[in-house]
Design a protein around this motif. Structure first.
Motif, short mmCIF file in Angstrom:
data_model
loop_
_atom_site.label_atom_id
_atom_site.label_comp_id
_atom_site.label_asym_id
_atom_site.label_seq_id
_atom_site.Cartn_x
_atom_site.Cartn_y
_atom_site.Cartn_z
N PRO B 63 0.90 -1.11 -0.01
CA PRO B 63 -0.13 -0.09 0.08
C PRO B 63 0.82 1.30 -0.01
O PRO B 63 2.14 1.03 0.28
CB PRO B 63 -0.77 0.00 1.41
CG PRO B 63 -0.02 -0.81 2.25
CD PRO B 63 0.96 -1.86 1.34
N HIS B 64 0.20 2.38 -0.15
CA HIS B 64 0.88 3.69 0.11
C HIS B 64 1.27 3.58 1.59
O HIS B 64 0.66 3.23 2.25
CB HIS B 64 0.10 4.93 -0.21
CG HIS B 64 -0.28 5.04 -1.57
ND1 HIS B 64 0.33 5.17 -2.75
CD2 HIS B 64 -1.58 5.00 -2.09
CE1 HIS B 64 -0.12 5.14 -3.78
NE2 HIS B 64 -1.36 5.01 -3.50
N LEU B 66 3.17 5.82 4.95
CA LEU B 66 3.71 7.13 5.55
C LEU B 66 4.26 6.59 6.94
O LEU B 66 3.77 6.30 7.70
CB LEU B 66 2.54 7.92 5.70
CG LEU B 66 2.63 9.17 6.61
CD1 LEU B 66 3.55 10.04 6.16
CD2 LEU B 66 1.17 10.15 6.49
N GLU B 182 -4.73 7.94 -5.82
CA GLU B 182 -5.93 6.96 -6.09
C GLU B 182 -5.69 6.49 -7.70
O GLU B 182 -5.71 5.26 -7.89
CB GLU B 182 -7.10 7.63 -5.90
CG GLU B 182 -7.44 7.58 -4.42
CD GLU B 182 -8.70 8.16 -4.27
OE1 GLU B 182 -9.46 8.02 -3.20
OE2 GLU B 182 -9.55 8.41 -5.13
N ARG B 189 3.61 3.36 -6.61
CA ARG B 189 3.18 3.43 -5.00
C ARG B 189 4.04 4.65 -4.32
O ARG B 189 5.02 5.10 -4.76
CB ARG B 189 3.61 2.21 -4.05
CG ARG B 189 3.07 0.86 -4.49
CD ARG B 189 1.74 0.81 -4.01
NE ARG B 189 1.23 -0.29 -4.60
CZ ARG B 189 0.56 -0.56 -5.66
NH1 ARG B 189 0.49 0.04 -6.55
NH2 ARG B 189 0.23 -1.84 -5.86
N PRO B 203 -7.45 13.55 4.24
CA PRO B 203 -7.42 12.78 3.17
C PRO B 203 -6.25 12.12 2.71
O PRO B 203 -6.28 10.99 2.23
CB PRO B 203 -7.87 13.63 2.04
CG PRO B 203 -8.37 14.82 2.68
CD PRO B 203 -7.82 15.09 4.05
N ARG B 205 -3.92 10.85 4.93
CA ARG B 205 -3.73 10.00 5.86
C ARG B 205 -4.66 8.81 5.61
O ARG B 205 -4.11 7.48 5.62
CB ARG B 205 -3.94 10.44 7.19
CG ARG B 205 -2.96 11.26 7.95
CD ARG B 205 -3.06 11.40 9.36
NE ARG B 205 -3.49 12.90 9.70
CZ ARG B 205 -3.82 13.35 10.88
NH1 ARG B 205 -4.35 12.33 11.64
NH2 ARG B 205 -4.06 14.52 10.95
N SER B 206 -5.88 9.13 5.32
CA SER B 206 -6.92 7.84 5.01
C SER B 206 -6.36 6.99 3.88
O SER B 206 -6.99 6.05 3.55
CB SER B 206 -8.26 8.52 5.01
OG SER B 206 -8.61 8.80 3.66
N ARG B 207 -5.38 7.66 3.07
CA ARG B 207 -5.30 6.79 1.76
C ARG B 207 -4.02 5.91 2.05
O ARG B 207 -3.62 5.18 1.19
CB ARG B 207 -4.81 7.68 0.71
CG ARG B 207 -6.09 8.32 -0.22
CD ARG B 207 -5.79 9.34 -1.27
NE ARG B 207 -6.94 9.80 -1.96
CZ ARG B 207 -7.86 10.44 -1.28
NH1 ARG B 207 -7.73 11.22 -0.04
NH2 ARG B 207 -8.93 10.89 -2.10
N CYS B 208 -3.10 6.05 3.05
CA CYS B 208 -2.05 5.28 3.34
C CYS B 208 -2.18 4.59 4.58
O CYS B 208 -2.74 4.77 5.63
CB CYS B 208 -0.66 6.14 2.88
SG CYS B 208 -0.74 7.61 3.80
N LEU B 209 -1.10 3.67 4.91
CA LEU B 209 -0.75 3.03 5.93
C LEU B 209 0.19 3.65 6.72
O LEU B 209 1.14 3.86 5.98
CB LEU B 209 -0.35 1.46 5.53
CG LEU B 209 0.37 0.54 6.84
CD1 LEU B 209 -0.68 0.41 7.89
CD2 LEU B 209 0.62 -0.72 6.32
N GLY B 210 -0.34 4.14 7.95
CA GLY B 210 0.73 4.86 8.58
C GLY B 210 1.45 4.00 9.62
O GLY B 210 1.16 3.14 10.06
#
Lengths: 354, 401
Positions: B63-64, B66, B182, B189, B203, B205-210
């Protein structure tokens, strides 16, 4: 290489709805779009709501159902914040696209109404100047072009634009619907996950379905085929662990009940440093602390109000780029004084100065 | 890439002496770079993440990501190790390029440093300053939207864009990243690193795995130091290692740099220990607390505020502040350090107020343009608070604003 690609897609993209009827929740918007599919009548639309509620998905799914892939490119223009959208682009690119006439060709299985669609994603990031330039364009070509404006904050879209559109608020998804959707994905992927896990997962995500799916996928990857546990979920969500949050409250209580002679702010200070060193995001700490403190009984109304006002101020400071450690210590300073002197009304009110 | 990373280091006591030693004896390599772990297995700290990251790579659906956490905990090292795991040895062939690019409409020229390999590109959009939005809009999108070329057997179907210091880029630039993340997930990636996630918008943050990387534990830092000392053939006494660990405050990079500086100044290390003891006690405490010279200056400033509160001392402080600015120490670091020192030395009763004013003036500094005004205003305020606190037992200082 080509056939292997679809499998590589993250679940968020893989399970993006392709049809209007697959849309979760958001009945009004879904109803309107569905009606349009049959009648061919469509106003300009403005979708707004928090992230991960399906705004972009709705608009894209609708367009895909409306037009066949062959003419999709001629009929739909999607512009988002990753494209230059200054006033010049509005005047030239958007206007040129909006002007061009459409063919009346019909395709089997697609309604193909005689208009084009311009999707302006993340419309709140368009400059007010460019928005103003859009006003007349929207009206002038409304016969052959419809606009979809998608944004998080409707207040950042200028009024004249908003009043030209039918507005739909996309609400945060209720827990149960999210769980159902996750359940569907899990079944499709053939993974065993208990309902409890899905519940915890959605409760971490504040109604943001994309985040929930994202988290689920990460958790699945990390679990490596074995069962997904609460622990794994905790490590992949952005949330600060609950015991950390309750530690703040219990420490404040402990300090103020230990007697007035031993004022121990240094303990809170060290806690702040430790939090920063652990890399917990302060905005998340504020958010969760706020949730945790509202129902407690050991604070009176005045104390709670003072704390909440402080949170609001601190949040603003953080958004404007203040140093996290200093803001966190400031919050702890206020908490410390609020816990220590619950009845000193004058001082408590003074604490809320800006 | 991040200019501030080493700048504090060169403002140390014996920079020239140290540099000479570095070039002649140690082959011109900083130990931080020399002993940087290259693969996931050799990472020394945070073993709990190592396995998880390895399994992320295996699945093929990376996944993306962070990475976030304080500075000097190994975010960058971890990103390299992860890329190495995904793409294999090919990632080691890296090229640093300074490019001049024309972006935007009308075209503006921006200077950008990128690090590229066959599979990834690495850049720091915040370096470009005001034009970071254009960089993300054009460059990142362009890279992300093209398919990766097939290269031998390590073909993965995607390439990686690494964006450093994503928290430093503007709101507009972050907006620009949203749909890019997206739209092009099928072939790209994005891996990001940030010190403070608070400044990364929801937005994104909600797109990637922290992935949160906390400070290493004291024992972990000590282990790493001992390991390096062993490889260099040095004897590192426990007490000196302890001192380094305390000074580093959880910053592994700083600990290693301090070790190397210590090596250049005097070896065996025990001599240094003794030298410190002979000096007068106070300066010993300050050297215990601090590592670099700029940190010592901050300590001095805090000390002045506590000892004497008058305009003359404020002038004195101003000189010291200018000295700090001359060495390009960023204002927020000064603010943090001084506040921490003040809080440690002050009476507990006034501490919450000092916290409040620190946050208040730091906020002003971030929004304003002249850093020195806000720092001085803060210190003057603290002097006032402290003065009234000492001179009236029941202070009413909180009443006036």
């Amino acid at each position: 290489m080509a056939p292997s690609l679809p499998e590589e897609l993250p679940w968020v993209e893989k399970y993006r709805p392709n049809k209007i009827k697959d849309l979760v929740y958001q009945q009004e918007a879904a109803q309107l779009l569905h009606n349009c599919l049959t009648s061919g009548n469509l106003p300009h639309c403005l979708f707004y709501g928090p992230p991960g509620t399906g705004k972009t998905s709705a608009a894209l799914a609708f367009c895909k159902e409306l037009f066949p892939p062959e003419i999709y490119k001629d009929r739909v223009l999607e512009l988002n914040a990753s494209d230059e959208r200054g006033i010049k682009v509005v005047r030239e690119k958007i206007k040129r696209f909006a002007q061009g006439s459409v063919s009346s060709a019909q395709f089997e299985g697609f309604p193909c109404p005689p208009f084009k669609i311009i999707i302006l994603d993340e419309a709140d990031a368009i400059t007010p100047d460019a928005q103003t330039a859009l006003r007349r364009t929207m009206e002038q070509f409304s016969k052959i072009t419809r606009f979809f404006l998608l944004c998080n904050y409707v207040t950042r879209v200028i009024d004249p634009l908003a009043s030209r559109c039918a507005k739909f608020r996309f609400r945060s998804l209720p827990m149960q619907l999210q769980v159902d959707r996750l359940r569907y994905i899990v079944d499709q992927e053939g993974i065993m996950v208990s309902d409890d896990i899905l519940q915890t997962l959605t409760s971490c995500c504040n109604g943001d379905l994309r985040r929930a799916i994202m988290t689920l996928e990460s958790a699945y990857c990390l679990a490596r085929g074995s069962n997904i546990t609460d622990e794994i979920i905790n490590s992949v969500t952005w949330r600060v662990p609950d015991h950390v949050i309750s530690q703040i409250d219990s420490n404040c209580l402990k300090i103020c009940s230990s007697g007035e002679n031993t004022l121990q702010f240094s303990e809170l200070r060290n806690m702040a440093i430790e939090f920063i060193n652990n890399g917990y995001p302060v905005s998340e700490i504020i958010y969760q602390l706020c949730e945790a403190l509202i129902p407690v009984n050991h604070l009176n109304k005045l104390q709670k109000s003072v704390i909440m006002i402080k949170f609001a101020q601190a949040e603003k400071m953080l958004i404007d780029g203040s140093d996290e450690l200093l803001v966190l210590m400031d919050i702890f300073g206020v908490l410390f004084q609020v816990y220590n002197e619950p009845d000193n009304v004058e001082k408590l009110i003074w604490l809320t100065r800006n | 890439m991040k200019s501030s990373q080493y700048v504090h280091f060169f403002f140390s006591n014996e920079p020239l002496f140290f540099l000479e030693d570095l070039m002649t004896r140690q082959g011109g390599l900083l130990w931080v770079d020399k002993y940087r772990p290259k693969t996931l297995e050799t990472l020394d700290i945070h073993p709990e993440w190592t396995e998880k990251l390895a399994s992320l790579c295996e699945q093929g659906t990376l996944p993306h990501l962070l990475f976030y956490g304080p500075s000097g905990v190994g975010k960058r090292t971890r990103i390299y190790a992860l890329l190495r795991q995904v793409f294999g040895i090919a990632i080691e062939k890296r090229q640093v390029e300074h490019r001049f690019l024309k972006v935007g409409e009308p075209p503006k020229e921006v200077e950008l440093t990128t690090i590229t390999s066959a599979h990834h590109i690495e850049l720091c959009p915040a370096d470009v300053g005001y034009n970071d939005r254009l960089v993300i809009q054009e460059i990142v999108k362009e890279i992300a939207s093209s398919k990766p070329i097939e290269l031998g057997n390590v073909h993965r179907g995607y390439k990686v864009v690494v964006l450093h210091d994503i928290d430093e880029v503007s709101k507009q630039a972050q907006q620009a990243l949203r749909r890019t993340m997206e739209k092009y997930t099928s072939c790209c990636r994005i891996i990001m690193s940030a010190e403070s996630v608070t400044r990364v918008m929801e937005p994104i943050r909600s797109r990637c795995l922290g992935i949160r990387i906390p400070c290493p534990k004291k024992e972990e830092i000590e282990q790493v130091l001992q390991k390096i000392a062993k490889k260099e053939g040095l004897v590192l006494p426990d007490c000196y290692a302890n001192q380094l660990v305390t000074q580093s405050k959880g910053n592994l990079r700083k600990a290693i740099l301090l070790l190397q500086v210590g090596r250049a100044i005097a070896y065996p290390f025990s001599q240094q220990q003794q030298k410190k003891n002979e000096e007068e006690e106070e300066s010993w405490i300050s050297s215990q607390e601090t590592g670099w010279d700029w940190e010592r200056l901050c300590y001095d400033i805090a000390n002045i505020v506590i000892r004497e509160q008058n305009p003359k001392q404020l002038c004195n402080i101003r000189n010291k502040l200018y000295e700090l600015f001359c060495h390009a120490i960023p204002g927020d670091m000064i603010f943090r350090k001084i506040t921490l020192h003040l809080l440690r030395m002050m009476d507990e009763e006034v501490a919450p107020q000092v916290c409040h004013w620190a946050a208040h003036y730091e906020y002003g500094m971030k929004r304003g343009s002249k850093e020195i005004f806000h720092l001085e205003a803060f210190l003057a305020k603290v002097m006032y608070i402290y003065y009234s606190h000492i001179h009236t037992q029941y202070s009413m200082a909180w009443m006036d604003d």
